[in-house]
Design a protein around this motif. Sequence first.
Motif, PDB file in Angstrom:
ATOM      1  N   ASP A   1      -3.031  -1.592  -1.616  1.00 35.32           N
ATOM      2  CA  ASP A   1      -4.416  -1.392  -2.070  1.00 35.32           C
ATOM      3  C   ASP A   1      -4.564  -0.919  -3.515  1.00 35.32           C
ATOM      4  O   ASP A   1      -5.628  -1.045  -4.109  1.00 35.32           O
ATOM      5  CB  ASP A   1      -5.127  -0.378  -1.163  1.00 35.32           C
TER       6      ASP A   1
ATOM      7  N   ARG B   1       0.148  -8.582   3.215  1.00 40.72           N
ATOM      8  CA  ARG B   1       1.034  -7.421   3.333  1.00 40.72           C
ATOM      9  C   ARG B   1       2.510  -7.797   3.400  1.00 40.72           C
ATOM     10  O   ARG B   1       3.377  -6.918   3.294  1.00 40.72           O
ATOM     11  CB  ARG B   1       0.636  -6.618   4.578  1.00 40.72           C
TER      12      ARG B   1
ATOM     13  N   ARG C   1       0.519   4.271  11.837  1.00 45.13           N
ATOM     14  CA  ARG C   1      -0.560   5.217  11.526  1.00 45.13           C
ATOM     15  C   ARG C   1      -0.560   6.178  12.711  1.00 45.13           C
ATOM     16  O   ARG C   1      -0.589   5.735  13.856  1.00 45.13           O
ATOM     17  CB  ARG C   1      -1.894   4.497  11.417  1.00 45.13           C
TER      18      ARG C   1
ATOM     19  N   HIS D   1      -3.454 -10.354   6.988  1.00 46.85           N
ATOM     20  CA  HIS D   1      -2.167  -9.671   6.818  1.00 46.85           C
ATOM     21  C   HIS D   1      -1.110 -10.481   6.077  1.00 46.85           C
ATOM     22  O   HIS D   1      -0.038  -9.944   5.780  1.00 46.85           O
ATOM     23  CB  HIS D   1      -1.640  -9.202   8.178  1.00 46.85           C
TER      24      HIS D   1
ATOM     25  N   MET E   1      -7.939  -8.144   1.336  1.00 45.83           N
ATOM     26  CA  MET E   1      -7.907  -6.779   1.870  1.00 45.83           C
ATOM     27  C   MET E   1      -8.466  -5.769   0.872  1.00 45.83           C
ATOM     28  O   MET E   1      -8.525  -6.025  -0.327  1.00 45.83           O
ATOM     29  CB  MET E   1      -6.489  -6.407   2.289  1.00 45.83           C
TER      30      MET E   1
ATOM     31  N   ARG F   1     -10.377  -2.077   2.211  1.00 42.60           N
ATOM     32  CA  ARG F   1     -11.490  -1.489   2.971  1.00 42.60           C
ATOM     33  C   ARG F   1     -12.400  -0.671   2.084  1.00 42.60           C
ATOM     34  O   ARG F   1     -13.611  -0.707   2.201  1.00 42.60           O
ATOM     35  CB  ARG F   1     -10.944  -0.543   4.046  1.00 42.60           C
TER      36      ARG F   1
ATOM     37  N   GLU G   1     -12.778  -6.939   1.586  1.00 47.71           N
ATOM     38  CA  GLU G   1     -13.238  -6.731   2.974  1.00 47.71           C
ATOM     39  C   GLU G   1     -14.248  -5.593   3.098  1.00 47.71           C
ATOM     40  O   GLU G   1     -15.100  -5.613   3.978  1.00 47.71           O
ATOM     41  CB  GLU G   1     -12.043  -6.495   3.919  1.00 47.71           C
TER      42      GLU G   1
HETATM   43  O1  F6P Z   1      -4.122   0.102   3.520  1.00 50.12           O
HETATM   44  C1  F6P Z   1      -3.595  -1.163   3.497  1.00 50.12           C
HETATM   45  C2  F6P Z   1      -4.422  -2.121   4.298  1.00 50.12           C
HETATM   46  O2  F6P Z   1      -3.735  -3.350   4.261  1.00 50.12           O
HETATM   47  C3  F6P Z   1      -5.873  -2.294   3.851  1.00 50.12           C
HETATM   48  O3  F6P Z   1      -6.051  -3.100   2.726  1.00 50.12           O
HETATM   49  C4  F6P Z   1      -6.493  -2.860   5.109  1.00 50.12           C
HETATM   50  O4  F6P Z   1      -7.867  -2.594   5.133  1.00 50.12           O
HETATM   51  C5  F6P Z   1      -5.757  -2.129   6.195  1.00 50.12           C
HETATM   52  O5  F6P Z   1      -4.516  -1.739   5.647  1.00 50.12           O
HETATM   53  C6  F6P Z   1      -5.518  -2.905   7.467  1.00 50.12           C
HETATM   54  O6  F6P Z   1      -4.891  -2.057   8.372  1.00 50.12           O
HETATM   55  P1  F6P Z   1      -4.244  -2.518   9.749  1.00 50.12           P
HETATM   56  O7  F6P Z   1      -2.984  -3.269   9.452  1.00 50.12           O
HETATM   57  O8  F6P Z   1      -3.957  -1.240  10.449  1.00 50.12           O
HETATM   58  O9  F6P Z   1      -5.246  -3.384  10.428  1.00 50.12           O
END
Ligand code: F6P
Length: 323
Positions: free
Chosen positions: A128, A256, A72, A253, A170, A172, A223
């Motif tokens: 998401d 992910r 990011r 995570h 997850m 947000r 979340e």
């Molecule tokens: O956008 C994907 C996501 O996994 C969201 O569901 C979650 O809120 C966010 O990224 C977490 O981000 P990071 O890995 O930067 O903490």
Amino acid sequence: MKKIAVFTSGGDSPGMNACIRAVVRTAIFNGVEVMGICRGYEGMIDGDFIEMNTSSVGNIIQRGGTILKSARSERFRTPEGRKKAFENLKANNIDGVIVIGGDGSFSGASVFNKEYHIPFVGCPGTIDNDLYGTDFTIGYDTAINTVMEAVDKIRDTADSHNRLFFIEVMGRDAGFIALRSGIAVGAEAILIPETKTHIEDLISILEKGRERKKSGSIIIVAEGDDAGGAFEVAKRVKERYNFYDTRTTVLGHIQRGGSPTAADRLLASRLGNKAVETLLSGDHNLMVGQSGKEIVFVPFEKATKHHQEVDRSLLDLAMILSS
Ligand code: F6P
């Protein structure tokens, strides 16, 4: 167009590698050179570019994460950062760019395109599923399957101990992961940001379960739910209703990672291929998505500013089936 670049950006998602593979191989099939940009917009700013060829994307379709890494980028939000990124694209003779990412990544591409007129096409890559205009995003199917497997295991222990579990998934700003995985695991309740959570209603659902002598219950909490995360919801329920022994699990995570499902590999392959064809045909500043059986094209601004609506019929279904 002689040379294009591809990069992954924002939170990684399973299937990003399958998408990179499709982009690289489609470009080469069309006689176009491809470079990979590492670490998303950060790498674009730092000039972290690598040559890619057919074999550099071999043996990756089944791998989670992204071989190009992701980030990011705060610096890309600044005009100075974007200027550096442009200079690096020019220095590498890049004529067009494929971005694989979510809403932040597409908003960045949209701003950049207005300033520097470099054509961008996007593939929706996020667990998401919160982009407007596509039924599903790359990684979402794998993520809900991961949630399902984890919650099935928790259900075993919840049942053995007659416990009430609050499980945070997850999302947000969006409840898509919670909603579909919640139905798949037969959750007693699903709390999502798109609907107002009333703790009293939740307690009456639990009461009914108790009357039916249910052994163990599962509450899925997105979340970003308005009542707070799973720990906060558990605390508020406990204050009012102390019948159950409760536990809270945050899946985090784990959602992910992992090898992408067949559905995600197929989606990633189709969209990666179409994104390159779109760029080569002269179209740009849009996301390639899938609606029903069709491939669709959604302008970046629409994909990121409009909100994908939660399917009310799924909310009703969850309520009926858990009662
Ligand atoms: O956008 C994907 C996501 O996994 C969201 O569901 C979650 O809120 C966010 O990224 C977490 O981000 P990071 O890995 O930067 O903490």
